[in-house]
Design a protein around this motif. Sequence first.
Motif, mmCIF file in Angstrom:
data_model
loop_
_atom_site.group_PDB
_atom_site.id
_atom_site.type_symbol
_atom_site.label_atom_id
_atom_site.label_comp_id
_atom_site.label_asym_id
_atom_site.label_seq_id
_atom_site.Cartn_x
_atom_site.Cartn_y
_atom_site.Cartn_z
ATOM 1 N N ARG A 195 -7.477 -9.368 15.180
ATOM 2 C CA ARG A 195 -6.028 -9.174 15.190
ATOM 3 C C ARG A 195 -5.583 -7.764 14.841
ATOM 4 O O ARG A 195 -4.445 -7.390 15.097
ATOM 5 N N VAL A 196 -6.451 -6.982 14.193
ATOM 6 C CA VAL A 196 -6.042 -5.642 13.769
ATOM 7 C C VAL A 196 -6.922 -4.572 14.415
ATOM 8 O O VAL A 196 -6.432 -3.718 15.163
ATOM 9 N N PHE A 255 2.101 -11.994 9.570
ATOM 10 C CA PHE A 255 0.636 -11.850 9.634
ATOM 11 C C PHE A 255 -0.084 -12.713 8.605
ATOM 12 O O PHE A 255 -1.007 -13.466 8.925
ATOM 13 N N ASP A 285 -6.664 3.676 10.594
ATOM 14 C CA ASP A 285 -6.496 3.762 9.145
ATOM 15 C C ASP A 285 -7.272 2.606 8.494
ATOM 16 O O ASP A 285 -6.968 1.449 8.748
ATOM 17 N N GLU A 291 -7.860 -3.460 5.280
ATOM 18 C CA GLU A 291 -7.710 -3.917 3.894
ATOM 19 C C GLU A 291 -6.407 -4.691 3.730
ATOM 20 O O GLU A 291 -6.373 -5.729 3.056
ATOM 21 N N ALA A 292 -5.353 -4.184 4.358
ATOM 22 C CA ALA A 292 -4.068 -4.883 4.283
ATOM 23 C C ALA A 292 -4.214 -6.284 4.881
ATOM 24 O O ALA A 292 -3.732 -7.262 4.303
ATOM 25 N N GLY A 293 -4.902 -6.380 6.017
ATOM 26 C CA GLY A 293 -5.127 -7.677 6.641
ATOM 27 C C GLY A 293 -5.871 -8.617 5.710
ATOM 28 O O GLY A 293 -5.538 -9.801 5.601
ATOM 29 N N ALA A 294 -6.870 -8.078 5.006
ATOM 30 C CA ALA A 294 -7.661 -8.909 4.092
ATOM 31 C C ALA A 294 -6.810 -9.399 2.920
ATOM 32 O O ALA A 294 -6.856 -10.574 2.571
ATOM 33 N N THR A 295 -5.987 -8.506 2.340
ATOM 34 C CA THR A 295 -5.185 -8.938 1.195
ATOM 35 C C THR A 295 -4.115 -9.943 1.617
ATOM 36 O O THR A 295 -3.603 -10.675 0.788
ATOM 37 N N LEU A 296 -3.803 -9.974 2.913
ATOM 38 C CA LEU A 296 -2.815 -10.945 3.390
ATOM 39 C C LEU A 296 -3.456 -12.293 3.691
ATOM 40 O O LEU A 296 -2.783 -13.228 4.112
ATOM 41 N N PRO A 316 -12.706 -11.533 7.619
ATOM 42 C CA PRO A 316 -13.214 -10.386 8.381
ATOM 43 C C PRO A 316 -13.069 -10.556 9.899
ATOM 44 O O PRO A 316 -12.668 -9.622 10.594
ATOM 45 N N PHE A 375 0.816 -1.197 0.000
ATOM 46 C CA PHE A 375 0.000 0.000 0.000
ATOM 47 C C PHE A 375 0.858 1.259 0.000
ATOM 48 O O PHE A 375 2.000 1.248 0.466
ATOM 49 N N CYS A 395 -9.332 -10.386 10.906
ATOM 50 C CA CYS A 395 -8.818 -9.016 10.842
ATOM 51 C C CYS A 395 -9.376 -8.170 11.980
ATOM 52 O O CYS A 395 -8.681 -7.317 12.530
ATOM 53 N N LEU A 455 -6.088 -2.282 18.000
ATOM 54 C CA LEU A 455 -5.769 -0.886 17.728
ATOM 55 C C LEU A 455 -6.810 0.075 18.291
ATOM 56 O O LEU A 455 -6.537 1.258 18.438
ATOM 57 N N ARG A 472 -7.117 1.362 5.758
ATOM 58 C CA ARG A 472 -6.289 0.497 4.920
ATOM 59 C C ARG A 472 -5.641 -0.634 5.719
ATOM 60 O O ARG A 472 -5.184 -1.616 5.143
ATOM 61 N N LEU A 473 -5.594 -0.492 7.061
ATOM 62 C CA LEU A 473 -5.009 -1.573 7.850
ATOM 63 C C LEU A 473 -5.863 -2.827 7.759
ATOM 64 O O LEU A 473 -5.346 -3.928 7.610
ATOM 65 N N GLY A 507 -6.398 -12.642 5.717
ATOM 66 C CA GLY A 507 -7.197 -12.660 6.943
ATOM 67 C C GLY A 507 -8.663 -12.418 6.621
ATOM 68 O O GLY A 507 -8.994 -11.445 5.954
#
Lengths: 366, 273
Positions: free
Chosen positions: B189-190, A110, B169, B174-179, B183, A93, B186, B194, B171-172, B181
């Motif tokens: 864990r995210v 992760f 944010d 979203e980043a978890g999803a693209t990795l 719903p 990103f 994410c 936070l 996008r955090l 994870g």
Amino acid sequence: MEPGDGLTSMAEPGHLRIEGVAKRFRQAMVLDDITLTVGRGEFVSLLGPSGCGKTTLLRILAGLLAPDQGRVLLGGQDLAGLAPHRRNVGVVFQNYALFPHLTVAENVAFGLRARRRPKDSIAPRVDELLALVQLGHLAGRSVAQLSGGQQQRVAIARALAVSPDLVLLDEPLSALDRKLRETMQVELRSLLRQLGMTAIFVTHDQEEALALSDRIAVMNAGLIEQLATPQVIYDRPTTPFVLDFVGQATVLHGEVVEEKSTSVTVRTAYGVIEAPGHMLRGSRAMVAIRPERIVLGAPPTPAWTGVSLPIAARTFLGSRCLLHGAMQGQDRATVELSADVATTTGEAIAIAWRTDNALLYPAPPA
Amino acid sequence: MSRFGIFWLSVPATLACLLLFALPLSLLLVESFHGRDGWSLTGYTSFFGSAYAWSVVLRTVRLATLATAICLIVGYPAAVALAWARGWLQSVLVACLLLPLSLSVIVKAFGWTVLLRANGVINLALQGMGLTSAPIRLLFTETGLLIGITNIFLPFMVLPLFASIRQLDPRLAEAGATLGGGPIYCFLRVVLPLTMPGIIAGGTLVFSLSIAAYVIPTLLMGDAYQTLPTTIATAFLYLQDPQRGSVAGVVLLVMSLLVVVASVRLGRRSEAA
């Protein structure tokens, strides 16, 4: 590697096919029929100004947005309706989106944990990736303690750790200062090549796109204006938009006064010139020449053509310098010369170039 | 600004705190050690020796814990909606959240007695929909009290959560999803770690307000149901036993302080992580 040349097969992992993808937001057309094939291991840049739809296309590929029309095939599989976490697509990103509550190693792990990889395989894989981006010594650090370049490396390692079939990079270098950006460009390129990773790279920085890409898709207003290798994009831009967006050029407008077999004669405000190609006599033409194709003086042979124009300013670039013409209307001039060539601003100078190095376009409506 | 300048800015607030809080609380503390026959610890020994006092403390803590948990479960999605809403929708939602705060607690608690009583709106609605045949008892039950408390204290949970979620944010996730994870993964864990500062702040507020609530239990439960604040009032107003009331007050104060200390420590830890 050219698409469809038989070397890449559709069903191969990492082979990406985008077919007629369109997306609207409210009434605005953001993507208008995008078709693009990317071979396995290829590095393709989406280059365009902000608002051209490049980020929207990236989000569609990642599954963060659904297209209104068209489909996306990865390794022969239709991705329609597949949530981001069910695709094997990594994303780096803009501004990295690292997890601030996790350490460097936990960030990289992760994706492996989310995909329930065997516990004892995770640590070695994290070490491997951190070694690859030269961050092994910072594994236990909090990501907030890292510099921009280091955060960038973590983001890349995190995206690559799960061995994605495709990696999407959304302006990943734009937050770095110039020197670091150039170093990271080289590193990123060789890393992705080493891994044979198919990559889509979104950027508005033409130099970055030219430096990194196997092919560039120049995007404008939701469409791909030109898809070609960096060399072809620079030397043979097919539209005035691509010419204008990538690199600099001297641009002269005029009227076609004579048609010849392989060229036309154009009368401009600064002289009559030859330009390669065909256009009807009497039509308005636009002739463009890249700055480094131009020399000082009159045309030495009939294969050359030239004009005389006034110089307004000189920009010193170190070994080279740029002369900027004092022009009227839509015309503009940029000439690149060796810095030791003496010129005085304010006076008219004669410039010349090989006719077949010039580019001819119908003049866009003023 | 120099450190000295900053110090002077805090002087009026410090003076107000000393005069309005520290002084009365010190008097309360002194009173708790002052029995009919002079200085003694009898107040404390009789309080902690009494099974009834312990049951009141436990009831107060249980009530506050349940109220905090319900507020968190109800408030978290509301805070997410508030943080994601845009334009006029967000303005309307913020108004819905803040307007009730301008109403007195007494008015709101009375409102709930009207809603909860046997011929109140809730029972009429339940019977009208055919869900119950006879009125169910809500007023003067712990269920009714919890409904009232969570409703009245909910904004104090939603506001810190909202502040915390808005800073997250998007996008955090979203980043978890693209990795890879899903719903739920994410979220756990995210998003949850936070927004922990918001959860801690909201939880502390609602818990502190709930253990100290006096008006709401009095109106919704009556005298038979005693919490620490109501026993304090009873001791001072009806039993004319200031030592007993002071001891209960000190116990309540210590509990509140423990909650605040715990919340500060938890907050530090979640920040450091």
